[in-house]
Scaffold this motif. Sequence first.
Motif, PDB file in Angstrom:
ATOM      1  N   THR B 411       1.038  -1.249   0.142  1.00  0.00           N
ATOM      2  CA  THR B 411       0.080   0.208   0.200  1.00  0.00           C
ATOM      3  C   THR B 411       0.624   1.042  -0.024  1.00  0.00           C
ATOM      4  O   THR B 411       0.544   2.226  -0.768  1.00  0.00           O
ATOM      5  CB  THR B 411      -0.819  -0.117   1.196  1.00  0.00           C
ATOM      6  N   SER B 414       2.342   1.891  -3.501  1.00  0.00           N
ATOM      7  CA  SER B 414       1.657   2.559  -4.390  1.00  0.00           C
ATOM      8  C   SER B 414       1.294   3.955  -4.175  1.00  0.00           C
ATOM      9  O   SER B 414       1.422   4.769  -5.186  1.00  0.00           O
ATOM     10  CB  SER B 414       0.324   1.649  -4.715  1.00  0.00           C
ATOM     11  N   THR B 415       1.388   4.274  -2.779  1.00  0.00           N
ATOM     12  CA  THR B 415       1.066   5.635  -2.567  1.00  0.00           C
ATOM     13  C   THR B 415       2.476   6.358  -2.859  1.00  0.00           C
ATOM     14  O   THR B 415       2.211   7.445  -3.546  1.00  0.00           O
ATOM     15  CB  THR B 415       1.024   5.944  -0.917  1.00  0.00           C
ATOM     16  N   GLN B 417       4.537   5.560  -5.271  1.00  0.00           N
ATOM     17  CA  GLN B 417       4.594   5.578  -6.665  1.00  0.00           C
ATOM     18  C   GLN B 417       3.807   6.527  -7.138  1.00  0.00           C
ATOM     19  O   GLN B 417       3.986   7.382  -8.007  1.00  0.00           O
ATOM     20  CB  GLN B 417       4.104   4.216  -7.186  1.00  0.00           C
ATOM     21  N   THR B 418       2.706   6.934  -6.675  1.00  0.00           N
ATOM     22  CA  THR B 418       1.716   7.989  -7.227  1.00  0.00           C
ATOM     23  C   THR B 418       2.308   9.239  -6.974  1.00  0.00           C
ATOM     24  O   THR B 418       2.321  10.301  -7.803  1.00  0.00           O
ATOM     25  CB  THR B 418       0.442   7.798  -6.273  1.00  0.00           C
TER      26      THR B 418
END
Lengths: 582, 442
Positions: B411, B414-415, B417-418
């Motif tokens: 999780t 992905s944060t 990465q964003t």
Amino acid sequence: MGTSTFLTLNIGVSAIEAMTQAESVVGNNIANANNTSYAQETAVLGEGLPYEITPGTSISQGVDVTSVNRDTDSFLIQQDRANQGAYQMYSTHSSGLSEIESILNEPSSNGLQNSLDQFFSAWQTLTSSSSDPAARQTVISQAQTLAQTFEGATTQLEQLQANLNNVVYGSSSYTPGTGELTDVSGTTSSTGTGNAIASDVEVLNSPQSSTDNLHILFTASPNSSGTTSYTVQLEDSEDPPQAIGPAVPVTGAGTYQLGSSSGVLVSAQIADPSTLLPSSYTTGDTYTQTDAVTPPGGELQELNGYAYQVEQLNQQIKTEQSLNQSVDPLLDQRDQILDSMANLANISYTTQSDGSVSVQVGNASLVSSSGVVTPLSEADVASQVTSGTMKGNLDSSSDTGTVLGQLNSFLQQFAQSVNAIQQQGYGTNNPSSKAPPLFSVSTDADGNTVLSLADEPGTSTPVDAGDVAASGEPNQPGDNSNAQAMVALQTDASAYQNGTFDQGIAQVVSSVGVEASAVSSSEETANALAQQSSSMRDSVSGVDTNQQAALLVQYQNSYDAAAKLISVYDTMLQSLISMVPS
Amino acid sequence: MRVTQNMLTQQFLYNLSNINQQISQDQEEMSTGKALNEPSDNPLAVSQDMAIQATLSQTTAYQSTINTALSWMQNSSTSVQSIISSLQSIQDNVNEALNATSSSPAQLQSLADVTQQLVDQINNDADTQQGSQYLFGGTQVTTAPTSMPPGVLVNQSAFDDAGVGTGTGGVTQSSGTSTIVSSLSDPDQLLQSGQSYSLVFDASSIGSDGSIQSGTITLEAAGVTVASATIPSGTALGASITLQAVSGSGTMQLSLGDMFEVSPSAKSGMSYQQTDTITPTNGFASDINFQVSKDVNVPVNLTAAQMFRTVPTSGTSDLQSTLTQTVSDLKTMATDLQSSNSQGDQGDLTNLQSDLSNLTANLNQVIDMNAELGSRIQSVTAIQTQMSQYSNTLTDQQNNLVNANMAQVITKFSTDQTVYEAALQMGAQVLLPTLVSYLPSS
């Protein structure tokens, strides 16, 4: 009083000239927008001298670029340098600590602790098969593995410490060369390797922080008064060697400065010249000898080198300023050097009224206000340096030393405890008398503790499987009470510094971890602060392309307007001239 | 504050480098599956992890010890069961000999032979090895138990080999195997291992009630007196005597065995002498203790000394003597039957009867030992189960400490990465244009 017909034209010309100069400043700013040491410059426009038209009424004679300002804020720069130095210190220290962490190789399944656990496991296995030669051999092998694993870590830590010290202090080498004797008749012969001409050679000044070899040439030759005179001469390592600076006459043992202040300058402790002559020397002969010196390199030399550069720039700035020349490029250059110095150590500096700066590291003066450069000594480094990469490397080195010290006392206590139990028991080689010790404790070249398998008493072969003391009773190979005592050592809660040996190792690892984690978060904070202060500095001294583009257009418009003025005034003059009948 | 292009670039790069560090940390955790990769990741957790690692390593070592202990005890139990079944067969043989007086001498001879074979079998079982170690040899794991020094085991510390007794005035030796000592305590270690001793008992005067009026008892090593005592007047057999060392203040206590008998028609001038050989057990009777858990030591062995050389509390003879006696009695019976010596027959039957009762006592002793071994196996098996649960618990605990929480890391990744992509996008947009791009070209 009337005005000159051409006054207005001159005003127009002054505007055109001023705008051209202002555009040059803009152009220079844009050109240097990405030059990190550049400080943005601003053209300051001023009214021309007033011209009295009627008493009490005057108009200016156009515009001038009165000065070009360097946009700097010495407070912000000082703060930024301090912050950059702190960031460099933490960042260097942090990478040093992470090297220590990777040498300790914990947590892992093949680190120090594992070798310790495997050693005790081997003894535990031995308790269940006390007369099994394979189980005994395992104990010996694990003891060896343990000794080697710890020795490996010790060697790597020593290497790391040596490297770190090398980075800070560098390492110089000195090789005496062969001498050549030319007698009165002109016959030349080699006299073999001579005594060292100099000792304690310190590089005071070097154009770059170079580690190129230097040569010291010693010459003894007859003089006009019938005695021998001596000179030493600094040379580079080219072939043939080029002299650096003048030859220095030597009258006796003492410290001499060789080389030139604009090139390489070294201070050297020269030996008594008479001790350098070969025994076959007689008055009237000529003797020469060339020794090779490798300067130490290292951050200390780099810092001292910068100090000499600052002093040279100080001199140039003073001269240029007294001649009323622009010193801005020199100031940029000096700022860049001071930035580099601030990255190395905690420098503080004061700008003198004549434009020169004096530089101190802690309480030690590096460049004095009177222009004397005092190179920082190794003792000063230890006591005065509190920031910069030098401090980071010194801290890492001292942490490495601490870990080595902890490993030393751990190994000594461990070997002592294991041997004490081992010597209480009986092996199978000589089942009726007490067993020899298992480990021998020695110190390596750096004075750190190294374990190895002890030798069988009176021999030089290491103990073997038969010497492992599993039995607590003489002549009872099946007894395992001593092996059990050894196993109990693993969980003995007062075995090492009020804990077990495992806890001792964990203690070493976690204290490095605690420090690494603390330094790492300090590094983050210092980085943010450095980023912040660098932004602040940039916001004053940095080039804003938008601002420059706006100024570009603004000056262009002024230029256009001045040109228009000239054109209009030209028309007016034309009208005037055309009134004159031809 | 004035903001320059360079500041924007630096700020952008600084932030980008921070995000990259985060992503590098995520990547490290995801690809190793571990949250603890360096001590600085979490120094406290690392030291806990190392503590667990140490305990886990000990536990694994204990588990291996327990396995060896169980295999040792189970092998011992198998051999003891084989000994028990051989002993039961011998019991059957003796019973058959007792109840078959009419049988032929050949039949009796064959019973004697079969019994001899069974005794050999028992000796074989006593010499069982695990690896190169004798199971029943005590700590003398490299010496066959059947070749240990002769004699009766006296309180674990010494063998007392009965010598020939001579008495006068109606005093006779109780039996050929009667020893001077029935128990011995040697706290000052007067008996040195590897050395053989003579114990000289001299009751110069014995009262009509069988009590000793005067006498001495001396311990000698190679003819040199080590310790001695004067037997006080009125001492009965079974009484405790303290021997004083000749040099030093060491003492040794021994209880007198059932050495001699005074015949009912006792006369005056009674005396009795006997010299026995005392050999320190030297580990033949020692327990081998395995540490199966911290501070829990379990003896894993039964000793042949205990099994064959101890007189059971309910009997009069140790197993080895009983077996030798039984075989010899059976052979005598066969011989006597052949020569139709009816006098012998009666005596032989009495002897066999006594052998049988001794055998029963000895058999019970062996069965008791086996039962005790069984209970030890049971307790070690319980520890084994507990150890394996403990090891699982430790492993779980270590996983909790060390392993990355994958859901959380993914999780977070992905944060990150964003954020990273947004930063790149923003950088591309913000860093490019300046006023210069929009100035008129002419």
